[in-house]
Design a protein around this motif. Structure first.
Motif, short mmCIF file in Angstrom:
data_model
loop_
_atom_site.label_atom_id
_atom_site.label_comp_id
_atom_site.label_asym_id
_atom_site.label_seq_id
_atom_site.Cartn_x
_atom_site.Cartn_y
_atom_site.Cartn_z
N GLY A 136 -18.55 5.33 4.17
CA GLY A 136 -18.41 5.18 2.72
C GLY A 136 -17.00 5.46 2.23
N THR A 137 -16.40 6.55 2.71
CA THR A 137 -15.04 6.88 2.27
C THR A 137 -14.02 5.89 2.83
OG1 THR A 137 -14.81 8.42 4.13
CG2 THR A 137 -15.57 9.32 2.04
N THR A 138 -14.25 5.43 4.09
CA THR A 138 -13.33 4.45 4.68
C THR A 138 -13.38 3.14 3.90
OG1 THR A 138 -13.66 5.43 6.86
CG2 THR A 138 -12.71 3.23 6.78
N ARG A 139 -14.57 2.72 3.53
CA ARG A 139 -14.72 1.49 2.74
C ARG A 139 -14.09 1.65 1.36
NH1 ARG A 139 -18.49 0.01 -1.01
NH2 ARG A 139 -18.80 -2.24 -1.33
N ALA A 140 -14.25 2.82 0.77
CA ALA A 140 -13.65 3.06 -0.54
C ALA A 140 -12.14 2.96 -0.47
CB ALA A 140 -14.09 4.43 -1.06
N LEU A 141 -11.56 3.56 0.56
CA LEU A 141 -10.10 3.50 0.70
C LEU A 141 -9.62 2.08 1.00
CD1 LEU A 141 -9.48 6.80 2.65
CD2 LEU A 141 -8.76 6.28 0.33
N ARG A 142 -10.46 1.30 1.67
CA ARG A 142 -10.07 -0.09 1.91
C ARG A 142 -10.02 -0.86 0.59
NH1 ARG A 142 -13.59 -1.07 5.45
NH2 ARG A 142 -15.14 -2.15 4.16
N ASP A 143 -10.96 -0.56 -0.30
CA ASP A 143 -10.95 -1.21 -1.62
C ASP A 143 -9.81 -0.69 -2.49
OD1 ASP A 143 -13.14 -2.68 -0.91
OD2 ASP A 143 -14.60 -1.35 -1.89
N LEU A 144 -9.26 0.47 -2.14
CA LEU A 144 -8.14 1.04 -2.89
C LEU A 144 -6.81 0.77 -2.19
CD1 LEU A 144 -9.68 4.53 -3.78
CD2 LEU A 144 -9.53 2.52 -5.24
N ARG A 145 -6.78 -0.25 -1.34
CA ARG A 145 -5.57 -0.54 -0.58
C ARG A 145 -4.39 -0.85 -1.50
NH1 ARG A 145 -6.63 -4.99 3.62
NH2 ARG A 145 -7.96 -3.30 4.41
N TRP A 146 -4.69 -1.44 -2.66
CA TRP A 146 -3.60 -1.77 -3.60
C TRP A 146 -2.83 -0.51 -4.01
CZ3 TRP A 146 -3.49 0.60 -8.28
CH2 TRP A 146 -4.67 1.20 -8.72
N ALA A 147 -3.56 0.63 -4.17
CA ALA A 147 -2.89 1.88 -4.55
C ALA A 147 -2.05 2.42 -3.39
CB ALA A 147 -3.92 2.91 -5.00
#
Length: 522
Positions: A91-102
């Motif tokens: 879950g956290t890895t997927r969240a960070l992937r979606d936050l790649r722009w940041a």
């Protein structure tokens, strides 16, 4: 303008770091916080489930090893491990992937903005799914072993999962503030708000108070249906345990909700304090996706407006004089004026025509700027203002629009000091100064669409004529006797009277006065 001050906790907590930290450090910080918070929330849920099923909720003892050993030692551990891997790590890895722009430190798209602000809810939905699957799986297996255990198992897992999901949402929202701040910077939070303060408060109440109280009511109902499972002592234990859960976890959930609400408000209050101290170059990090984010964004828009207004005020003051600018901003500007007793001096550069013809334009402009810097400095120091620049000349007014207790003395003192400073600081030029005083009309002159503040009257004409005459006199500074007579004794004593002349364009004679050469300049 004061230098901007950076808050020690721009995102509301030192744990969240600074909005200006490197993308790599931000990614590590967010991942650590998310993993720690989600793991902690699930551990709390596990403790609640074990406590409820073992000593609180009446019913069959589902921890009996002989009957449920393969459920307790195989099914539950395997599923918990799987849920941990999926819910926390994946879950956290997927969240960070979606936050790649940041992490890449680039502006987000509209879709990425919405995904970032909805990320706490996405992580919470994953927790809801995992706890729901666990509830169905374990309740079904225990139901095959003993159907009487279904209500007890379903309630305990449901209550634990509800608390986990509540903590997961509030803590994830906290951990993702740095990314939310970056997302909200790129768009208007009023158009991409995901949740509101009302929803956050209701969530805290339901999960911190509603669920435990509902549990007490269910146990009470169960005691009527299955009285053989609920002896008085066990019922008392259940009430005390659920009451304790209400007090402890209700307090922490409420605390998290209050912190999420008050943190943006405190952020705005600190910004307002900076503005009150005169630091207008202040900008708040907008990190809340609710109405409080609109408050933070509204403060930034207000601060931008104040900075722009002060910039215009300063620019306006530089063009027309700060006193005139303040008067124009404080009351309605209209054509016309009023009669005032004023003093003026007119200063004109000697030989400017020859200078312009023999020197490059850049050198002439540089000379004029150094010349006018001395003039403006002394006029400001003596309470007057430069009404206008006319090529290589300037007109200064004392006594309008603001009152001066000794406008004549101020004008005379400024003229003397300018003459002295020019000899030392701008020796390559010389200037003639004429000082006069009297009754004049001070006000706005021009048309309704374009006017300027000025003074019109005999003192202005007299000062111009005195300046013209001063070009051919020693010291190049002349004043009228009337101006010296109306000045305070301290200044008047530094001037001496001379000849009486008839100035061009005037019918009456003017008695001239000039600074005493033996007097040290002030």
């Amino acid at each position: 303008m004061p230098q901007p001050r950076r808050s020690v906790a721009p995102l509301g907590s030192r744990l969240l770091g600074d909005i200006f930290e490197s993308p790599r450090r931000r990614r590590i910080r967010v991942q650590l916080l998310l993993t720690t918070f989600l793991l902690g929330a699930n551990l709390i849920g596990a403790v609640i489930v074990v406590s409820l099923v073992s000593v609180v909720v009446p019913g069959p003892d589902v921890l009996v090893v002989e009957k449920y050993w393969w459920v307790n030692f195989i099914v539950v551990p395997v599923y918990v491990l799987l849920a941990f891997v999926v819910g926390v790590l994946w879950g956290t890895t997927r969240a960070l992937r979606d936050l790649r722009w940041a992490v890449e430190d680039r502006p987000p798209t509209r879709r990425e903005q919405v995904d970032t602000l909805s990320m706490p809810w996405q992580l919470t939905r994953l927790q809801i799914l995992l706890w729901t699957v666990g509830l169905v799986l374990i309740t079904t297996i225990d139901g095959f072993i003993d159907p009487q255990s279904i209500p007890k198992v379903a309630f305990t897992i449901g209550a634990g999962g509800t608390v986990v999901c509540a903590f997961s949402y509030l803590l994830s929202e906290f951990a993702l503030r740095p990314a939310a701040a970056r997302a909200l910077e790129a768009g208007d939070p009023r158009r991409i708000r995901i949740a509101g303060v009302m929803g956050r408060s209701i969530l805290s109440w339901i999960l911190g108070t509603g669920v435990p109280v509902a549990g007490l009511m269910i146990i009470a109902i169960f005691s009527f249906i299955r009285p053989y499972y609920t002896e008085s002592g066990q019922l008392a234990v259940a009430i005390l345990a659920l009451g304790g859960i209400t007090l402890i976890f209700g307090f922490f959930l409420t605390l998290l909700g209050v912190f999420a609400t008050t943190s943006p408000i405190s952020n705005v209050r600190s910004g307002m304090a900076e503005v009150e101290r005169g630091n207008l170059d202040v900008h708040l990090a907008v990190y809340d996706g609710t109405e409080l984010g609109e408050l933070q964004s509204g403060f930034n828009r207000m601060a931008d407006g104040i900075r722009e207004r002060e910039k215009i005020r300063d620019l306006f003051g530089r063009h027309v004089g700060h006193e005139v600018a303040e008067a124009a901003l404080s009351k309605t500007s209209e054509l016309g004026g009023e009669e005032r007793d004023i003093a003026v001096f007119f200063i004109d550069l000697v030989g400017s025509t020859e200078l312009a013809a023999s020197s490059p334009p850049k050198e002439v402009v540089d000379l004029l700027n150094r010349f006018f810097a001395v003039v403006v400095d002394e006029v400001d120091d003596h309470g007057g203002f430069i009404n206008k620049f006319e090529g290589d000349a300037a007109l200064a007014i004392f006594g309008a629009p603001g009152e001066l207790s000794d406008h004549c003395g101020s004008a005379l003192a400024a003229a003397r000091k300018i003459s002295t400073r020019l000899l030392d600081e701008v020796p390559e030029c010389s200037a003639a100064v004429g000082v006069a005083s009297g009754r004049a009309v001070a006000g706005n002159v021009g048309a309704k669409s374009r006017f300027e503040y000025t003074v019109i009257g005999d003192p202005v004409n007299e000062a111009a004529r005195l300046s013209e005459l001063a070009k051919n006199t020693h010291g190049a500074t002349l004043a009228s006797k009337a101006t010296v007579d109306n000045a305070a004794e301290a200044e008047a004593s530094l001037w001496e009277l001379g000849d009486s002349v008839k100035l061009r364009g005037r019918s009456a004679h003017t008695v001239l006065a000039s600074p005493k050469q033996t007097t040290d300049p002030i």
